[in-house]
Design a protein around this motif. Structure first.
Motif: not given
Length: 442
Positions: A53-57, A149-164
């Motif tokens: 999702g990062l290239p598209e964003l 930051e609490f980003l996991r590689e592979g899901t960093s976009v969703s982790d940023f926009l939909q974090p806990d």
């Protein structure tokens, strides 16, 4: 929602994800990097990081005119109301985070920051960094905030926009409130704390996860000894709401750019303050034990009781530290490969994110191939190290014909034992009993 002008210093996993996501929330973002080639690539929407999702964003931000890239921090911070520092903080010789890059950015921009702006540390930094940055700035009109930051590689976009949760720490309430405004479009609780508490949260979270992973890996070893099934054990554990199911999957050890670095950093800080932290120290030791334990098992399966693998060819499936990323940093697959090579094994490996052209990034004793089936050719065992989904659909009959011994070691319990057994292969998982080849019809 009020739109802000934001500068992001550093375009690695954290900086690029933060910049692209903040732009997607409607802010005007300028990302800075020292590498002019990388800046030019990103300015064309050419993202070289494997991140869903990062290239598209990034492209959407460029098209909307809300995201741009420049060389050097100075050009980025002019006119910015909020500045994020997202540079690397590698492990130093003492085990603590090296803040050389953070200090350099602060020194470069301290006189360029706008009055009443906010400087945010997004990089993982040790406790006390906000106070250190405040002192180095010498700017009482500039707020300093820790926003880990609490980003996991592979899901960093969703982790940023939909974090806990979003953690914001500052000793200046107005600065914390300004950073909180940036996340107005994110549906997550915002935790406002003092700067030191926010800095502790990042390390506390990652070290807890590391402890949990080391625990389940030791539990898997115990299951192998007593004939239990780790999958059934962790399913029952995960149904306990006090424990939860996340980070209960056994494997070859934990790695990547965060957990190894952050556990060492927390221990370094604790040691410097005279605080004993044996739980984290044991988790690190247990993690290092995994590569030896798996290598011992491979040696036994290949018929060498003394642990030597001299001249034995081993095929490896996966080199990155987990699926969904091309990151090789502190990869448990590479740690296992190093142990196998130390014992004399000849290694042939495949990873969909590591083409043979990237061989210069790998140890010389690993031969990288572009076809996973080639990794099995003539090998005495095939070892799955990274849980790439398409490995489940390999031609196992072909692999069985190519292997010197019909042995597959699945360090992540990712493959289908029945499919391998039907193809004539012995499946050896982690924390469970092996599945032997199905009998051949007479």
């Amino acid at each position: 929602m009020h739109r802000h002008t934001i500068a992001v210093i550093g375009t690695g996993y954290v900086g690029l994800t933060a910049g692209a996501c903040l732009a997607s929330l409607g802010h005007r973002v300028v990302c800075a990097d020292l590498d002019p080639v990388k800046v030019a690539e990103l300015g064309r929407g050419d993202v070289r990081i494997l991140e869903e999702g990062l290239p598209e964003l990034v492209q959407a931000g460029l098209d909307a005119g809300r995201l741009r890239f420049v060389v050097g921090a100075a050009d980025a911070v002019r006119g910015a109301r909020t500045v994020f520092i997202c540079v690397g903080t590698p492990t130093g010789p003492d085990g603590r985070a090296d803040l050389t890059a953070v200090d350099a950015v602060v020194e470069e921009i301290r006189t360029l920051l706008e009055p009443d702006s906010v400087l945010v540390t997004k990089s993982t930094v040790p406790v006390g960094t906000a106070a250190r940055v405040t002192a180095a700035l010498g700017r009482p009109d500039v707020g300093v905030v820790s926003n880990p930051e609490f980003l996991r590689e592979g899901t960093s976009v969703s982790d940023f926009l939909q974090p806990d949760r979003v953690v914001i720490g500052s000793d200046s309430p107005w600065a914390a409130a300004q950073v909180a405004e940036l996340y107005a479009g994110v549906d997550a609780p915002v935790v406002i704390a003092d700067a030191a508490s926010a800095e502790v949260v990042k390390y506390a979270a990652n070290c807890f996860l590391a402890v949990k992973l080391s625990y389940v890996n030791t539990l898997a070893e115990l299951c192998e000894e007593v004939g239990a099934d780790i999958g059934r054990v962790t399913t029952a554990l995960g149904q306990d709401h006090r424990i939860g199911s996340a980070f209960l999957r056994p494997g070859p050890g934990w790695g990547g750019s965060c957990l190894p670095k952050d556990t060492r950093a927390l221990l370094g800080t604790a040691d410097a303050l005279g605080v004993d932290f044996p739980l984290v120290r044991a988790a690190i030791g247990t993690n290092a034990h995994q590569r030896t334990r798996i290598a011992d098992r491979i040696a036994r399966l290949c018929g060498d009781a003394d642990g030597s693998l001299a001249g034995v060819r081993i095929g490896l499936l996966g080199l990155t530290f987990k699926a969904g990323t091309d990151d090789l940093r502190d990869s448990p697959a590479l740690a296992l490969a190093a142990e196998l090579a130390r014992r004399g094994a000849e290694l042939t490996a495949h990873d969909p994110a590591v083409p043979a052209t990237r061989h210069t990034e790998l140890p010389a004793d690993i031969n990288v191939v572009d076809d996973p089936h080639q990794a099995a050719k003539g090998a005495s065992a095939l070892v799955l190290c990274t849980e790439w989904p398409h490995y489940r659909g390999l031609d196992w009959a072909r692999i069985a014909a190519d292997l010197h011994h019909p042995v597959v070691v699945d360090t992540r319990n990712h493959l289908d034992p029945a499919a391998l057994s039907a193809a004539g292969l012995a499946w050896h998982g982690t924390g469970t009993s092996p599945v032997e080849p199905a009998p051949t019809a007479v």
